[in-house]
Design a protein around this motif. Structure first.
Motif, PDB file in Angstrom:
ATOM      1  N   PHE A   1      14.367 -27.103 -40.332  1.00 34.53           N
ATOM      2  CA  PHE A   1      15.635 -26.992 -41.064  1.00 34.53           C
ATOM      3  C   PHE A   1      15.689 -28.025 -42.194  1.00 34.53           C
ATOM      4  O   PHE A   1      16.147 -27.735 -43.295  1.00 34.53           O
ATOM      5  N   GLY A   2      15.207 -29.228 -41.932  1.00 37.93           N
ATOM      6  CA  GLY A   2      15.166 -30.254 -42.973  1.00 37.93           C
ATOM      7  C   GLY A   2      14.221 -29.869 -44.096  1.00 37.93           C
ATOM      8  O   GLY A   2      14.517 -30.079 -45.273  1.00 37.93           O
ATOM      9  N   LYS A   3      13.094 -29.289 -43.729  1.00 33.26           N
ATOM     10  CA  LYS A   3      12.127 -28.832 -44.730  1.00 33.26           C
ATOM     11  C   LYS A   3      12.725 -27.736 -45.609  1.00 33.26           C
ATOM     12  O   LYS A   3      12.573 -27.763 -46.825  1.00 33.26           O
ATOM     13  N   TYR A   4      13.450 -26.797 -44.994  1.00 40.92           N
ATOM     14  CA  TYR A   4      14.080 -25.715 -45.766  1.00 40.92           C
ATOM     15  C   TYR A   4      15.145 -26.275 -46.702  1.00 40.92           C
ATOM     16  O   TYR A   4      15.273 -25.828 -47.847  1.00 40.92           O
ATOM     17  N   ALA A   5      15.899 -27.257 -46.227  1.00 41.46           N
ATOM     18  CA  ALA A   5      16.921 -27.886 -47.079  1.00 41.46           C
ATOM     19  C   ALA A   5      16.254 -28.543 -48.277  1.00 41.46           C
ATOM     20  O   ALA A   5      16.711 -28.381 -49.420  1.00 41.46           O
ATOM     21  N   LEU A   6      15.171 -29.265 -48.044  1.00 40.25           N
ATOM     22  CA  LEU A   6      14.457 -29.929 -49.137  1.00 40.25           C
ATOM     23  C   LEU A   6      13.919 -28.915 -50.143  1.00 40.25           C
ATOM     24  O   LEU A   6      14.068 -29.092 -51.352  1.00 40.25           O
ATOM     25  N   ILE A   7      13.313 -27.861 -49.652  1.00 40.32           N
ATOM     26  CA  ILE A   7      12.760 -26.837 -50.553  1.00 40.32           C
ATOM     27  C   ILE A   7      13.869 -26.258 -51.428  1.00 40.32           C
ATOM     28  O   ILE A   7      13.699 -26.116 -52.649  1.00 40.32           O
ATOM     29  N   LEU A   8      15.007 -25.947 -50.833  1.00 40.50           N
ATOM     30  CA  LEU A   8      16.116 -25.399 -51.615  1.00 40.50           C
ATOM     31  C   LEU A   8      16.634 -26.397 -52.640  1.00 40.50           C
ATOM     32  O   LEU A   8      16.902 -26.037 -53.790  1.00 40.50           O
ATOM     33  N   VAL A   9      16.770 -27.650 -52.253  1.00 40.95           N
ATOM     34  CA  VAL A   9      17.227 -28.682 -53.193  1.00 40.95           C
ATOM     35  C   VAL A   9      16.234 -28.796 -54.354  1.00 40.95           C
ATOM     36  O   VAL A   9      16.631 -28.891 -55.518  1.00 40.95           O
ATOM     37  N   LEU A  10      14.943 -28.773 -54.056  1.00 36.57           N
ATOM     38  CA  LEU A  10      13.935 -28.856 -55.110  1.00 36.57           C
ATOM     39  C   LEU A  10      14.009 -27.652 -56.043  1.00 36.57           C
ATOM     40  O   LEU A  10      13.943 -27.808 -57.274  1.00 36.57           O
ATOM     41  N   VAL A  11      14.163 -26.466 -55.488  1.00 41.52           N
ATOM     42  CA  VAL A  11      14.281 -25.266 -56.321  1.00 41.52           C
ATOM     43  C   VAL A  11      15.509 -25.378 -57.226  1.00 41.52           C
ATOM     44  O   VAL A  11      15.435 -25.113 -58.429  1.00 41.52           O
ATOM     45  N   ILE A  12      16.630 -25.796 -56.651  1.00 42.49           N
ATOM     46  CA  ILE A  12      17.873 -25.926 -57.414  1.00 42.49           C
ATOM     47  C   ILE A  12      17.712 -26.934 -58.552  1.00 42.49           C
ATOM     48  O   ILE A  12      18.090 -26.667 -59.693  1.00 42.49           O
ATOM     49  N   LEU A  13      17.161 -28.091 -58.250  1.00 38.56           N
ATOM     50  CA  LEU A  13      17.081 -29.151 -59.247  1.00 38.56           C
ATOM     51  C   LEU A  13      15.946 -28.945 -60.258  1.00 38.56           C
ATOM     52  O   LEU A  13      16.070 -29.354 -61.411  1.00 38.56           O
ATOM     53  N   PHE A  14      14.859 -28.317 -59.856  1.00 40.66           N
ATOM     54  CA  PHE A  14      13.765 -28.061 -60.786  1.00 40.66           C
ATOM     55  C   PHE A  14      14.041 -26.865 -61.688  1.00 40.66           C
ATOM     56  O   PHE A  14      13.480 -26.765 -62.774  1.00 40.66           O
ATOM     57  N   ALA A  15      14.905 -25.938 -61.253  1.00 40.11           N
ATOM     58  CA  ALA A  15      15.134 -24.704 -62.007  1.00 40.11           C
ATOM     59  C   ALA A  15      15.633 -24.963 -63.427  1.00 40.11           C
ATOM     60  O   ALA A  15      15.128 -24.366 -64.379  1.00 40.11           O
ATOM     61  N   LYS A  16      16.604 -25.851 -63.591  1.00 33.54           N
ATOM     62  CA  LYS A  16      17.178 -26.063 -64.926  1.00 33.54           C
ATOM     63  C   LYS A  16      16.176 -26.673 -65.899  1.00 33.54           C
ATOM     64  O   LYS A  16      15.957 -26.123 -66.978  1.00 33.54           O
ATOM     65  N   PRO A  17      15.545 -27.804 -65.558  1.00 34.90           N
ATOM     66  CA  PRO A  17      14.606 -28.347 -66.541  1.00 34.90           C
ATOM     67  C   PRO A  17      13.437 -27.409 -66.833  1.00 34.90           C
ATOM     68  O   PRO A  17      12.997 -27.309 -67.978  1.00 34.90           O
ATOM     69  N   ILE A  18      12.969 -26.692 -65.834  1.00 38.09           N
ATOM     70  CA  ILE A  18      11.858 -25.760 -66.074  1.00 38.09           C
ATOM     71  C   ILE A  18      12.324 -24.608 -66.953  1.00 38.09           C
ATOM     72  O   ILE A  18      11.593 -24.164 -67.839  1.00 38.09           O
ATOM     73  N   SER A  19      13.567 -24.150 -66.758  1.00 38.26           N
ATOM     74  CA  SER A  19      14.071 -23.064 -67.609  1.00 38.26           C
ATOM     75  C   SER A  19      14.258 -23.528 -69.049  1.00 38.26           C
ATOM     76  O   SER A  19      14.116 -22.736 -69.972  1.00 38.26           O
TER      77      SER A  19
END
Length: 176
Positions: free
Chosen positions: A10-28
């Motif tokens: 569950f912690g790993k899934y939370a981290l993955i989602l946080v990374l996707v959320i935070l990386f999405a804007k600068p990458i876009s």
């Protein structure tokens, strides 16, 4: 899969989602032709709420599973050298972000809502330090370094594009 591993996941899934959320804007911003990141951007709030629930399940259920909920364990949570300290800070950040990731909070908090959402940055740092200590690995620091680099690139490109727009507008006004 046993209970401990499931709760850790569950912690790993939370981290993955946080990374996707935070990386999405600068990458876009950096790769503005990649449509997938614009699609991800439109679901950041929902992914944030899901990350919040994964983090809550991870933290609270593991605390019970490991029998860490007691006054005797308070020194473990207050010791900055331990993973519980950083996990607790991350959990507070996830909690504040999770309970305000809705339209009602945006309306009620107005300009303060956006400022509150900036808690995502220190929360990411807390999560990564927590993971680095728990797993005794360096990878989370590499992830953080990459994130800082792409944020710097993002800010540079935004300023460059704004300057370009400003210069074009000035030229258009001067030619009229």
């Amino acid at each position: 899969i046993d209970s401990y591993n499931l709760l850790s996941e569950f912690g790993k899934y939370a981290l993955i989602l946080v990374l996707v959320i935070l990386f999405a804007k600068p990458i876009s911003v950096i790769f503005n032709k990649l449509e997938i990141f614009r699609i991800i951007m439109s679901y950041r709030r929902e992914m944030g709420v899901l990350a919040f629930w994964f983090a809550m399940f991870h933290a609270i259920l593991l605390m019970f599973y490991l029998k860490l909920i007691s006054i005797e364990n308070l020194p473990l949570i207050t010791n900055p050298k331990g993973y519980l300290f950083w996990g607790f800070l991350a959990l507070i950040g996830m909690f504040l972000l999770g309970i305000t990731s809705n339209t009602l909070s945006q309306i009620k908090l107005k300009q303060k809502w956006k400022k509150l959402q900036y808690l995502a940055y220190p929360t990411l740092v807390f999560i990564l330090i927590h993971k680095a200590i728990v797993k005794n690995e360096f990878e989370p620091y590499i992830i953080l370094s990459i994130y800082i680099i792409i944020k710097i690139i993002e800010n540079y490109l935004i300023k460059k594009r704004l300057n370009s727009i400003s210069t074009n507008n000035s030229q258009n006004l001067n030619s009229n």
